[in-house]
Design an enzyme around this catalytic site. Structure first.
Site, PDB file in Angstrom:
ATOM      1  N   HIS A   1     -83.280  64.893 122.505  1.00 21.20           N
ATOM      2  CA  HIS A   1     -84.514  64.157 122.792  1.00 21.20           C
ATOM      3  C   HIS A   1     -84.888  63.154 121.709  1.00 21.20           C
ATOM      4  O   HIS A   1     -85.776  62.329 121.912  1.00 21.20           O
ATOM      5  CB  HIS A   1     -85.666  65.135 123.044  1.00 21.20           C
ATOM      6  CG  HIS A   1     -86.852  64.512 123.695  1.00 21.20           C
ATOM      7  ND1 HIS A   1     -86.755  63.736 124.836  1.00 21.20           N
ATOM      8  CD2 HIS A   1     -88.177  64.525 123.366  1.00 21.20           C
ATOM      9  CE1 HIS A   1     -87.950  63.313 125.180  1.00 21.20           C
ATOM     10  NE2 HIS A   1     -88.832  63.769 124.298  1.00 21.20           N
TER      11      HIS A   1
ATOM     12  N   SER B   1     -90.898  59.387 125.017  1.00 20.03           N
ATOM     13  CA  SER B   1     -91.193  60.681 125.617  1.00 20.03           C
ATOM     14  C   SER B   1     -92.453  60.571 126.478  1.00 20.03           C
ATOM     15  O   SER B   1     -92.480  59.796 127.426  1.00 20.03           O
ATOM     16  CB  SER B   1     -91.310  61.759 124.534  1.00 20.03           C
ATOM     17  OG  SER B   1     -91.298  63.040 125.112  1.00 20.03           O
ATOM     18  N   GLN B   2     -93.527  61.322 126.170  1.00 22.11           N
ATOM     19  CA  GLN B   2     -94.768  61.134 126.924  1.00 22.11           C
ATOM     20  C   GLN B   2     -95.208  59.677 126.865  1.00 22.11           C
ATOM     21  O   GLN B   2     -95.641  59.107 127.865  1.00 22.11           O
ATOM     22  CB  GLN B   2     -95.870  62.019 126.364  1.00 22.11           C
ATOM     23  CG  GLN B   2     -97.235  61.788 127.018  1.00 22.11           C
ATOM     24  CD  GLN B   2     -98.335  62.583 126.350  1.00 22.11           C
ATOM     25  OE1 GLN B   2     -98.780  63.586 126.888  1.00 22.11           O
ATOM     26  NE2 GLN B   2     -98.776  62.162 125.181  1.00 22.11           N
TER      27      GLN B   2
ATOM     28  N   TYR C   1     -95.900  63.587 123.373  1.00 21.88           N
ATOM     29  CA  TYR C   1     -96.664  64.781 123.754  1.00 21.88           C
ATOM     30  C   TYR C   1     -97.093  65.585 122.526  1.00 21.88           C
ATOM     31  O   TYR C   1     -96.283  65.946 121.684  1.00 21.88           O
ATOM     32  CB  TYR C   1     -95.790  65.653 124.652  1.00 21.88           C
ATOM     33  CG  TYR C   1     -96.495  66.773 125.385  1.00 21.88           C
ATOM     34  CD1 TYR C   1     -97.174  66.523 126.570  1.00 21.88           C
ATOM     35  CD2 TYR C   1     -96.448  68.081 124.924  1.00 21.88           C
ATOM     36  CE1 TYR C   1     -97.792  67.544 127.274  1.00 21.88           C
ATOM     37  CE2 TYR C   1     -97.058  69.111 125.621  1.00 21.88           C
ATOM     38  CZ  TYR C   1     -97.737  68.826 126.793  1.00 21.88           C
ATOM     39  OH  TYR C   1     -98.354  69.853 127.483  1.00 21.88           O
TER      40      TYR C   1
ATOM     41  N   ASP D   1     -80.166  65.357 126.333  1.00 21.45           N
ATOM     42  CA  ASP D   1     -81.612  65.564 126.287  1.00 21.45           C
ATOM     43  C   ASP D   1     -82.026  66.606 127.325  1.00 21.45           C
ATOM     44  O   ASP D   1     -82.001  66.354 128.521  1.00 21.45           O
ATOM     45  CB  ASP D   1     -82.321  64.232 126.553  1.00 21.45           C
ATOM     46  CG  ASP D   1     -83.827  64.297 126.336  1.00 21.45           C
ATOM     47  OD1 ASP D   1     -84.371  65.400 126.185  1.00 21.45           O
ATOM     48  OD2 ASP D   1     -84.451  63.217 126.310  1.00 21.45           O
TER      49      ASP D   1
END
Length: 322
Positions: free
Chosen positions: A303, A187-188, A92, A273
């Site tokens: 994360h 992640s994204q 992201y 996370d």
């Protein structure tokens, strides 16, 4: 941050409360069919990077709406036969950056295709190069609420469509072996990986790391961290729109794509996370349709997840598949 989510025993059984829309498959079939009305028009321009062990191509292809999307294709310089292909998606706020930042996967003997994310690339890294020309209704700053008024308008409809077209563009290059295509991202990028695994039926593997965009009903009420918190801030202002937002998000929940995935998978999750809480990751993992699935759990990480340790795990995992 100490452990804040469910105990590991409960994580392994956790199922999302997200309700799958009745027309989920029809929505995505129509979306992809509309995108394919535009010529893919994949163009590969050689780039002089000063690197001697890889060849790099500046790629442009037509994504959602025929909009131009950028990517890098990096190939081992000495290889000539069609290569196993790894398509990667970015986290992201980041963009495709510069070619020399992304040498790991080509160094393993694969063709590496890194997709830029439309409208992003200005929060970290070395930048992005793909615009998002589509406007939308009022949104909270960020990307999570852009077009959230309806599934047809939502930002991630465009991104997920770009991501499927990225696989098609990467496979069109003569030095890639379409029959040995895997996808990955963190992640994204992990959330996009899951979506692509649910929309592209013939992948040999999918490796989402600490994935975002999963189990929206839990994520949006469990963590105070962005990007999920963007949705809560939007609803704080747009009172009374919660049901509409939940309906839109259901079309983009990784849990429903995971239930359609036909490729082996290697997930990662980090138990501290707060950005992508482990229960939301396990919700997608537990829904994964293919029986060949595994997950690496990093007990004391946030994360960042497994970082370089997990890259090593993915290298081993991919070696047996592509």
């Amino acid at each position: 941050m100490a452990l804040f989510d469910l105990p590991i025993e409960e994580l392994r059984e956790h199922r999302s409360a997200s309700t799958e829309p009745d027309d989920f498959d029809a929505f995505w079939a129509k979306t992809l069919a509309e995108a394919r009305e535009f010529e893919l028009d994949a163009r590969f321009e050689p780039v002089d990077t000063g690197l001697s062990t890889v060849e790099v191509y500046d790629v442009t292809f037509a994504g959602f709406g025929g909009h131009p999307v950028k990517a890098w294709l990096t190939l081992p310089a000495a290889a000539r036969e069609p290569l196993p292909l790894l398509v990667e998606y970015v986290g992201y706020g980041g963009g495709r950056g510069l070619p020399h930042e992304h040498l790991l996967w080509a160094s393993s003997g694969r063709a590496h295709f890194l997709m830029d994310t439309r409208g992003q690339g200005s929060a970290w890294g070395a930048g992005g190069d793909t615009a998002d020309p589509v406007g939308g209704a009022p949104a909270f700053p960020g990307f999570m609420t852009r077009g959230i008024d309806a599934p047809e308008n939502y930002y991630y409809r465009r991104v997920f469509t770009d991501a499927v077209r990225a696989v098609e563009a990467a496979r069109s290059h003569p030095r890639t072996d379409a029959s040995r295509t895997a996808v990955t991202g963190a992640s994204q990028g992990g959330g996009i990986t899951i979506a692509v695994a649910g929309l592209v039926p013939d992948l040999v593997g999918a490796a989402p790391d600490v994935p975002f965009l999963c189990d929206f009903p839990r994520a949006t009420t469990l963590t105070d961290r962005d990007p999920y918190r963007e949705i809560g801030r939007y609803l704080k202002t747009h009172r009374g729109r919660s049901a509409d937002v939940r309906r839109t998000l259901a079309y983009f929940d990784g849990v429903h794509f995971a239930a359609r995935a036909q490729a082996p998978t290697l997930f990662s999750a980090a138990l501290e996370d707060q950005t992508c809480p482990p229960s939301t990751v396990f919700a997608a993992f537990n829904a994964w349709a293919h029986e060949d699935r595994s997950i690496e759990v990093y007990e004391f990480n946030d994360h960042e997840g497994g970082g370089a340790h997990h890259e090593a795990a993915k290298l081993r995992w991919l070696r047996s598949r592509a």
